[in-house]
Design a protein around this motif. Structure first.
Motif, mmCIF file in Angstrom:
data_model
loop_
_atom_site.group_PDB
_atom_site.id
_atom_site.type_symbol
_atom_site.label_atom_id
_atom_site.label_comp_id
_atom_site.label_asym_id
_atom_site.label_seq_id
_atom_site.Cartn_x
_atom_site.Cartn_y
_atom_site.Cartn_z
ATOM 1 N N LEU A 1 0.840 -1.211 0.000
ATOM 2 C CA LEU A 1 0.000 0.000 0.000
ATOM 3 C C LEU A 1 0.874 1.259 0.000
ATOM 4 O O LEU A 1 0.556 2.255 -0.662
ATOM 5 N N ARG A 2 1.989 1.191 0.725
ATOM 6 C CA ARG A 2 2.935 2.315 0.765
ATOM 7 C C ARG A 2 3.482 2.588 -0.645
ATOM 8 O O ARG A 2 3.653 3.742 -1.039
ATOM 9 N N VAL A 3 3.716 1.529 -1.424
ATOM 10 C CA VAL A 3 4.195 1.750 -2.800
ATOM 11 C C VAL A 3 3.093 2.408 -3.641
ATOM 12 O O VAL A 3 3.362 3.332 -4.428
ATOM 13 N N PHE A 4 1.840 1.970 -3.462
ATOM 14 C CA PHE A 4 0.754 2.591 -4.242
ATOM 15 C C PHE A 4 0.690 4.092 -3.971
ATOM 16 O O PHE A 4 0.399 4.884 -4.859
ATOM 17 N N ASP A 5 0.956 4.481 -2.724
ATOM 18 C CA ASP A 5 0.951 5.905 -2.392
ATOM 19 C C ASP A 5 2.053 6.622 -3.170
ATOM 20 O O ASP A 5 1.836 7.693 -3.753
ATOM 21 N N ALA A 6 3.238 6.009 -3.210
ATOM 22 C CA ALA A 6 4.350 6.619 -3.957
ATOM 23 C C ALA A 6 4.010 6.754 -5.443
ATOM 24 O O ALA A 6 4.474 7.672 -6.116
ATOM 25 N N LEU A 7 3.160 5.854 -5.965
ATOM 26 C CA LEU A 7 2.772 5.903 -7.385
ATOM 27 C C LEU A 7 1.652 6.920 -7.631
ATOM 28 O O LEU A 7 1.259 7.141 -8.773
ATOM 29 N N GLY A 8 1.085 7.476 -6.547
ATOM 30 C CA GLY A 8 -0.052 8.380 -6.690
ATOM 31 C C GLY A 8 -1.351 7.635 -6.920
ATOM 32 O O GLY A 8 -2.320 8.196 -7.440
ATOM 33 N N ALA A 9 -1.400 6.355 -6.524
ATOM 34 C CA ALA A 9 -2.600 5.527 -6.780
ATOM 35 C C ALA A 9 -3.338 5.154 -5.491
ATOM 36 O O ALA A 9 -4.339 4.446 -5.549
ATOM 37 N N TRP A 10 -2.859 5.644 -4.355
ATOM 38 C CA TRP A 10 -3.394 5.166 -3.079
ATOM 39 C C TRP A 10 -4.872 5.513 -2.903
ATOM 40 O O TRP A 10 -5.671 4.693 -2.438
#
Ligand SMILES: Cc1cc2nc3c(=O)[nH]c(=O)nc-3n(C[C@H](O)[C@H](O)[C@H](O)COP(=O)(O)OP(=O)(O)OC[C@H]3O[C@@H](n4cnc5c(N)ncnc54)[C@H](O)[C@@H]3O)c2cc1C
Length: 377
Positions: A53-62
């Motif tokens: 989930l932390r990676v999705f945030d970095a992708l702007g997809a969270w």
């Protein structure tokens, strides 16, 4: 500062799409080739741990992921039998840190759609029905062949083309997925309100029975059995086998069986494991995600590891001046020990089930690996 101006990616799974998103956002020209004719919208559900989930945030997809998934904390263990009593409620480590739920279940189709839309908006050029079939390299560039024809010349080719990776073969890496002796039946069904987190049943006719909520009305249910050749099983037989094998489990399994009886499809897959030793690149071609490592999903970290591969690789490619040995050394140092730890822990948990080891410290192993995942990749 970017080490690359143009990148080709093979594969529109989580690892390929995440790589494309980060590179395109940094101004890199990205051509992503996906062999299937369209975005995969089938499949059941997936469990995403906090570090994913932390990676999705970095992708702007969270925000999109959070809206589409079902967040939960903890894990229940239930016993087989008609009453299916909860015998333990285990806490979770928040592997993404305090800002994210410990885990989230979500339909695989929604995950694919969200990442694909994000990639498209970031400017990734995605071509479906396009399989990477060849490559030729010089020190300065890699020429990529798609369906037997030269598609272009790039600074880097990223093979995010999954467990049966063609890019892995093309660059001469022979380590590949090995079956671990387990097979899994999965079905996508309706969620009874009492299912609010993953619940696992040990004991009974299969190694593990369980389900994970994926939305207000949905969950996926699974039965892990001794691997068998199920390749000739028809859709009707698959549903019947899942109905039969689940009869030892009560509680929410009644709802699963009602949906199966109404025709919910059941899918079968073998578990595999492998980790490619360093290096994952040969010159200007590199493999990430399932192409580089796979594991039984006993701690649900496979996709998370592929996402972390993508994040670390793109961080290096967008902060370094050149694709050189120093870049690859840092990439391998940050990724391989961590991915290997996940594969080994996942495989050990599976092996304890296969061997019927009753006094194994499964909780200790899971807690230890979760604490490690809580550190940033
Ligand atoms: C039964 C099971 C349950 C799992 N459950 C979980 C879970 O709950 N949580 C979790 O984190 N992980 C889970 N995993 C692992 C997770 O599904 C994978 O780790 C993850 O999907 C891999 O992503 P990827 O992008 O590396 O590869 P893929 O998702 O396999 O994507 C690769 C893509 O490349 C394409 N492709 C293949 N060859 C070519 C080519 N030559 N050219 C172009 N494109 C090509 C394929 O069509 C595919 O779309 C599970 C795995 C299994 C088997």
């Amino acid at each position: 500062m970017n080490a690359v101006r143009s990148v080709a990616i093979a594969g529109a799974g989580v690892a390929g799409l995440a790589t494309g998103i980060q590179l395109a956002r940094a101004g890199v020209r990205v051509d992503l080739f996906e062999s299937t004719p369209e975005l995969r919208t089938s499949g059941s559900g997936i469990s995403l741990q906090g570090n994913a989930l932390r990676v999705f945030d970095a992708l702007g997809a969270w925000d999109d992921i959070r809206a589409a998934g079902f967040a939960f904390e903890g894990l229940n263990l239930r016993a087989p039998g008609p009453a299916a009593p909860v015998v333990a409620a285990l806490p979770d480590v928040k592997t993404g840190g305090p800002d994210y739920p410990a885990a989230m279940g979500m339909p695989r189709a929604d995950l694919a759609r969200i990442l694909f839309e994000r990639a498209r908006r970031a400017g990734v050029n995605v071509t479906f029905g396009a399989a990477v079939t060849g490559l030729r390299q010089t020190d300065a560039a890699v020429e990529v062949e798609v369906d037997g024809r030269v598609a272009g010349t790039y600074d880097l080719l990223v093979g995010a083309d999954g467990i049966h990776s063609t890019v892995r073969d093309l660059i001469g890496i022979t380590t590949g997925p090995q079956p671990n002796g387990m097979g899994i039946w999965r079905t996508f069904v309706s969620r009874p309100p009492e299912v609010e987190r993953t619940e696992l049943y040990y004991g009974g006719p299969v190694y593990i029975a369980g389900y994970t909520p994926t939305g207000p009305d949905s969950m996926y249910a699974f039965l892990v059995e001794k691997a068998q050749d199920r390749s000739q099983v028809t859709d009707e037989e698959a549903t019947r086998i899942m109905l039969e094998e689940s009869r030892a489990y009560g509680g929410p399994w009644e709802t699963v069986r009602a949906d199966l009886a109404r025709g919910a499809r059941a899918h079968y897959t073998w578990f595999t494991q492998h980790v490619v030793e360093a290096p994952w690149n040969r010159g200007r071609a590199v493999i990430i995600g399932d192409a580089a490592h796979s594991c039984p999903p006993t701690i649900a970290q496979g996709a998370a590891q592929g996402l972390e591969d993508a994040l670390v690789l793109t961080e290096l490619l967008t902060t370094r001046a050149a694709v050189d040995e120093a870049l690859w050394e840092e990439f391998h140092a940050r990724r391989i020990p961590r991915a290997r730890a996940v594969v080994e822990a996942s495989a050990q948990l599976a092996q304890w089930q296969i061997d019927g080891v009753a006094d194994a410290d499964a909780g200790g192993l899971i807690f230890g690996i979760a604490q490690r995942m809580a550190e940033p990749a």
